[in-house]
Design a protein around this motif. Sequence first.
Motif, PDB file in Angstrom:
ATOM      1  N   SER A 177      -7.268   1.045  -5.641  1.00  0.00           N
ATOM      2  CA  SER A 177      -8.328   0.323  -4.927  1.00  0.00           C
ATOM      3  C   SER A 177      -7.742  -0.697  -3.956  1.00  0.00           C
ATOM      4  O   SER A 177      -6.619  -1.175  -4.128  1.00  0.00           O
ATOM      5  CB  SER A 177      -9.247  -0.386  -5.919  1.00  0.00           C
ATOM      6  OG  SER A 177      -8.577  -1.498  -6.491  1.00  0.00           O
ATOM      7  N   LEU A 178      -8.535  -1.054  -2.950  1.00  0.00           N
ATOM      8  CA  LEU A 178      -8.127  -2.091  -2.008  1.00  0.00           C
ATOM      9  C   LEU A 178      -7.932  -3.430  -2.722  1.00  0.00           C
ATOM     10  O   LEU A 178      -7.027  -4.196  -2.389  1.00  0.00           O
ATOM     11  CB  LEU A 178      -9.147  -2.230  -0.876  1.00  0.00           C
ATOM     12  CG  LEU A 178      -9.190  -1.094   0.145  1.00  0.00           C
ATOM     13  CD1 LEU A 178     -10.275  -1.362   1.182  1.00  0.00           C
ATOM     14  CD2 LEU A 178      -7.860  -0.902   0.810  1.00  0.00           C
ATOM     15  N   HIS A 206      -9.453  -6.402   3.652  1.00  0.00           N
ATOM     16  CA  HIS A 206     -10.617  -5.805   4.325  1.00  0.00           C
ATOM     17  C   HIS A 206     -10.689  -6.183   5.806  1.00  0.00           C
ATOM     18  O   HIS A 206     -11.179  -5.395   6.612  1.00  0.00           O
ATOM     19  CB  HIS A 206     -11.909  -6.184   3.600  1.00  0.00           C
ATOM     20  CG  HIS A 206     -12.063  -5.489   2.286  1.00  0.00           C
ATOM     21  ND1 HIS A 206     -12.539  -4.201   2.165  1.00  0.00           N
ATOM     22  CD2 HIS A 206     -11.757  -5.894   1.027  1.00  0.00           C
ATOM     23  CE1 HIS A 206     -12.546  -3.845   0.887  1.00  0.00           C
ATOM     24  NE2 HIS A 206     -12.071  -4.855   0.182  1.00  0.00           N
ATOM     25  N   ILE A 239      -4.052   8.120  -3.571  1.00  0.00           N
ATOM     26  CA  ILE A 239      -5.038   7.332  -2.840  1.00  0.00           C
ATOM     27  C   ILE A 239      -6.075   6.673  -3.752  1.00  0.00           C
ATOM     28  O   ILE A 239      -6.918   5.909  -3.300  1.00  0.00           O
ATOM     29  CB  ILE A 239      -5.719   8.197  -1.755  1.00  0.00           C
ATOM     30  CG1 ILE A 239      -6.409   7.300  -0.734  1.00  0.00           C
ATOM     31  CG2 ILE A 239      -6.632   9.228  -2.375  1.00  0.00           C
ATOM     32  CD1 ILE A 239      -6.781   7.971   0.543  1.00  0.00           C
ATOM     33  N   PHE A 288      -4.580   3.700   4.330  1.00  0.00           N
ATOM     34  CA  PHE A 288      -3.726   4.845   4.007  1.00  0.00           C
ATOM     35  C   PHE A 288      -3.113   5.416   5.289  1.00  0.00           C
ATOM     36  O   PHE A 288      -1.911   5.659   5.371  1.00  0.00           O
ATOM     37  CB  PHE A 288      -4.565   5.904   3.275  1.00  0.00           C
ATOM     38  CG  PHE A 288      -3.755   7.009   2.678  1.00  0.00           C
ATOM     39  CD1 PHE A 288      -3.006   6.808   1.533  1.00  0.00           C
ATOM     40  CD2 PHE A 288      -3.739   8.264   3.258  1.00  0.00           C
ATOM     41  CE1 PHE A 288      -2.260   7.834   0.969  1.00  0.00           C
ATOM     42  CE2 PHE A 288      -3.001   9.293   2.699  1.00  0.00           C
ATOM     43  CZ  PHE A 288      -2.258   9.078   1.552  1.00  0.00           C
ATOM     44  N   ALA A 319       0.827  -1.208   0.000  1.00  0.00           N
ATOM     45  CA  ALA A 319       0.000   0.000   0.000  1.00  0.00           C
ATOM     46  C   ALA A 319       0.859   1.256   0.000  1.00  0.00           C
ATOM     47  O   ALA A 319       0.565   2.216  -0.725  1.00  0.00           O
ATOM     48  CB  ALA A 319      -0.932  -0.002   1.211  1.00  0.00           C
ATOM     49  N   THR A 353     -11.467   0.085   5.502  1.00  0.00           N
ATOM     50  CA  THR A 353     -11.603   1.148   4.499  1.00  0.00           C
ATOM     51  C   THR A 353     -10.224   1.520   3.959  1.00  0.00           C
ATOM     52  O   THR A 353      -9.200   1.292   4.602  1.00  0.00           O
ATOM     53  CB  THR A 353     -12.238   2.423   5.102  1.00  0.00           C
ATOM     54  OG1 THR A 353     -11.326   2.997   6.043  1.00  0.00           O
ATOM     55  CG2 THR A 353     -13.582   2.125   5.752  1.00  0.00           C
ATOM     56  N   LYS A 354     -10.233   2.110   2.785  1.00  0.00           N
ATOM     57  CA  LYS A 354      -8.998   2.563   2.174  1.00  0.00           C
ATOM     58  C   LYS A 354      -8.345   3.643   3.035  1.00  0.00           C
ATOM     59  O   LYS A 354      -7.119   3.693   3.177  1.00  0.00           O
ATOM     60  CB  LYS A 354      -9.260   3.105   0.773  1.00  0.00           C
ATOM     61  CG  LYS A 354      -7.985   3.399   0.031  1.00  0.00           C
ATOM     62  CD  LYS A 354      -8.145   4.068  -1.321  1.00  0.00           C
ATOM     63  CE  LYS A 354      -9.352   3.703  -2.085  1.00  0.00           C
ATOM     64  NZ  LYS A 354      -9.424   4.367  -3.390  1.00  0.00           N
ATOM     65  N   GLU A 355      -9.161   4.488   3.648  1.00  0.00           N
ATOM     66  CA  GLU A 355      -8.633   5.549   4.502  1.00  0.00           C
ATOM     67  C   GLU A 355      -7.864   4.971   5.694  1.00  0.00           C
ATOM     68  O   GLU A 355      -6.820   5.485   6.075  1.00  0.00           O
ATOM     69  CB  GLU A 355      -9.754   6.476   4.979  1.00  0.00           C
ATOM     70  CG  GLU A 355     -10.326   7.351   3.885  1.00  0.00           C
ATOM     71  CD  GLU A 355     -11.259   6.623   2.912  1.00  0.00           C
ATOM     72  OE1 GLU A 355     -11.727   5.487   3.231  1.00  0.00           O
ATOM     73  OE2 GLU A 355     -11.505   7.165   1.821  1.00  0.00           O
TER      74      GLU A 355
END
Length: 187
Positions: free
Chosen positions: A34-35, A50, A31, A60, A22, A55-57
């Motif tokens: 995608s996951l 997941h 950003i 990140f 990531a 969440t991606k946030e």
Amino acid sequence: MSTTRPLRADARRNRARILETARAAFAAEGIGVSLDEIARRAGVGPGTVHRHFPTKEELFEAAIEEHLEQLTSKAHSALQADDAGSAFFTFLLQMISDANAKQDLADALAGAGINLADATLQAAADLREVFAELLARAQRADAVRADVDAADVHAIVLAALTAQRQRADLAKPGRLATLVLDCLRPG
């Protein structure tokens, strides 16, 4: 009392691989990755990503926090060096080189509009604290000008990073960063 169980060894390895992947993806592409794409690149299933990062946030932010913790660890190591000046400038050059190679995650963070959680803010505060010690130690050794503070050094590091990125084709990596950082030396 916390009910969170420690991660199994394979889950720790997966989490580390996801974070490493990531960090590289966010640094290179922002950003928008995608996951599912991060899962593919990390060699794990989307469900694994997941489970660790809903969440991606959150992913990140975990990447930012880990990056700050790594910098703090390097700064702590620099504090142990015998030559305070050399340790200070080596740390700055490593930080610039690292940021240049990874397209500084902070740039992506600034453009993403993500509010940082307390843990990440604490990691940033820890880095600032250790960096202030590193700077003060180098100043006491007369290796860094006494009239600069941490905010000045931060601005100069950003200038050095910009210079490096403008002349990435140079045959001598780090040359421009070293020239810019020389303004911190006394005399």
